[in-house]
Design an enzyme around this catalytic site. Structure first.
Site, PDB file in Angstrom:
ATOM      1  N   CYS A   1       3.163  -3.238   3.801  1.00  0.00           N
ATOM      2  CA  CYS A   1       2.384  -2.054   4.179  1.00  0.00           C
ATOM      3  C   CYS A   1       3.141  -1.363   5.308  1.00  0.00           C
ATOM      4  O   CYS A   1       4.331  -1.645   5.500  1.00  0.00           O
ATOM      5  CB  CYS A   1       0.932  -2.393   4.517  1.00  0.00           C
TER       6      CYS A   1
ATOM      7  N   HIS B   1       9.355 -24.524   8.224  1.00  0.00           N
ATOM      8  CA  HIS B   1       8.283 -25.160   8.989  1.00  0.00           C
ATOM      9  C   HIS B   1       6.891 -24.909   8.421  1.00  0.00           C
ATOM     10  O   HIS B   1       6.032 -25.778   8.516  1.00  0.00           O
ATOM     11  CB  HIS B   1       8.287 -24.661  10.443  1.00  0.00           C
TER      12      HIS B   1
ATOM     13  N   THR C   1       2.868  -1.504   8.621  1.00  0.00           N
ATOM     14  CA  THR C   1       3.246  -2.463   9.670  1.00  0.00           C
ATOM     15  C   THR C   1       3.443  -3.877   9.127  1.00  0.00           C
ATOM     16  O   THR C   1       4.011  -4.721   9.817  1.00  0.00           O
ATOM     17  CB  THR C   1       2.130  -2.552  10.724  1.00  0.00           C
TER      18      THR C   1
ATOM     19  N   HIS D   1       6.363 -31.539   9.308  1.00  0.00           N
ATOM     20  CA  HIS D   1       5.651 -30.283   9.045  1.00  0.00           C
ATOM     21  C   HIS D   1       4.564 -30.440   7.981  1.00  0.00           C
ATOM     22  O   HIS D   1       3.648 -29.635   7.918  1.00  0.00           O
ATOM     23  CB  HIS D   1       6.639 -29.193   8.645  1.00  0.00           C
TER      24      HIS D   1
ATOM     25  N   ASP E   1       0.881  -1.169   0.000  1.00  0.00           N
ATOM     26  CA  ASP E   1       0.000   0.000   0.000  1.00  0.00           C
ATOM     27  C   ASP E   1       0.922   1.223   0.000  1.00  0.00           C
ATOM     28  O   ASP E   1       2.149   1.087  -0.166  1.00  0.00           O
ATOM     29  CB  ASP E   1      -1.016  -0.037   1.156  1.00  0.00           C
TER      30      ASP E   1
HETATM   31  C1  RB5 Z   1      -1.746   2.802   6.440  1.00  0.00           C
HETATM   32  O1  RB5 Z   1      -1.701   4.039   7.083  1.00  0.00           O
HETATM   33  C2  RB5 Z   1      -1.488   1.693   7.429  1.00  0.00           C
HETATM   34  O2  RB5 Z   1      -2.596   1.520   8.243  1.00  0.00           O
HETATM   35  C3  RB5 Z   1      -1.159   0.397   6.696  1.00  0.00           C
HETATM   36  O3  RB5 Z   1      -0.048   0.595   5.892  1.00  0.00           O
HETATM   37  C4  RB5 Z   1      -0.848  -0.799   7.560  1.00  0.00           C
HETATM   38  O4  RB5 Z   1       0.102  -0.506   8.528  1.00  0.00           O
HETATM   39  C5  RB5 Z   1      -1.996  -1.518   8.090  1.00  0.00           C
HETATM   40  O5  RB5 Z   1      -1.897  -2.572   8.738  1.00  0.00           O
END
Ligand code: RB5
Length: 145
Positions: A65, A98, A67, A133, A8
């Protein structure tokens, strides 16, 4: 090996770093965007990669993304997808050995490009161990039905 990659807006910079790495390593990949830094919704970018890995059109996927959490949750909704959110080299190796993970997710706001590159190299170069596994992977598949 053919890789599908997307992110994203929160993962654009790291996605570009990883695409540069794949190019350097001579690994074939297709970029599913986004092509601008506009704010987008991560499920829309998890979908093209997860669908194509699940169908076998691509061998593996890489999703990024902010996180890594949202995009990995979205990818794991697709049947046949085992997406691992990884921020260390030990887990990159373990999830291939695994879990036979077929998509790697990372968070651009969590790790730097150097560590992310090491994670990608380790994840791409580690084989599934099989053996004990196998039946665990099979049990994950049964949960999808
Ligand atoms: C976008 O601001 C953020 O929420 C997205 O990149 C991600 O971290 C969501 O899990």
């Amino acid at each position: 090996m053919k890789i599908a990659i997307s992110s994203d807006h929160g993962g654009n910079n790291l996605r570009r770093e990883i695409m540069n790495l794949l190019t350097e390593l001579n690994i074939e990949f297709t970029d599913f965007g986004p092509q601008t830094n506009d704010s987008v919704d991560y499920p829309d970018y998890a979908k093209p990669v997860a669908e194509r890995v699940a169908s076998g059109e691509f061998d593996r996927g890489i999703l990024i993304c902010g996180t890594g959490i949202g995009i990995s949750i979205a990818a794991n909704k697709f049947k046949g997808i085992r997406c691992a959110l990884v921020h260390d080299v030990f887990s990159a190796k373990a999830t291939r050995c695994h879990n036979d993970s077929n998509i790697l997710a990372m968070g651009e706001r969590v790790i730097g490009p150097g560590l992310a590159q090491e994670i990608v190299k380790t994840w791409l170069n580690t084989d599934f161990e099989g053996g004990r596994h196998e039946k665990r992977i099979q049990k994950i598949a049964e949960l999808e039905n």
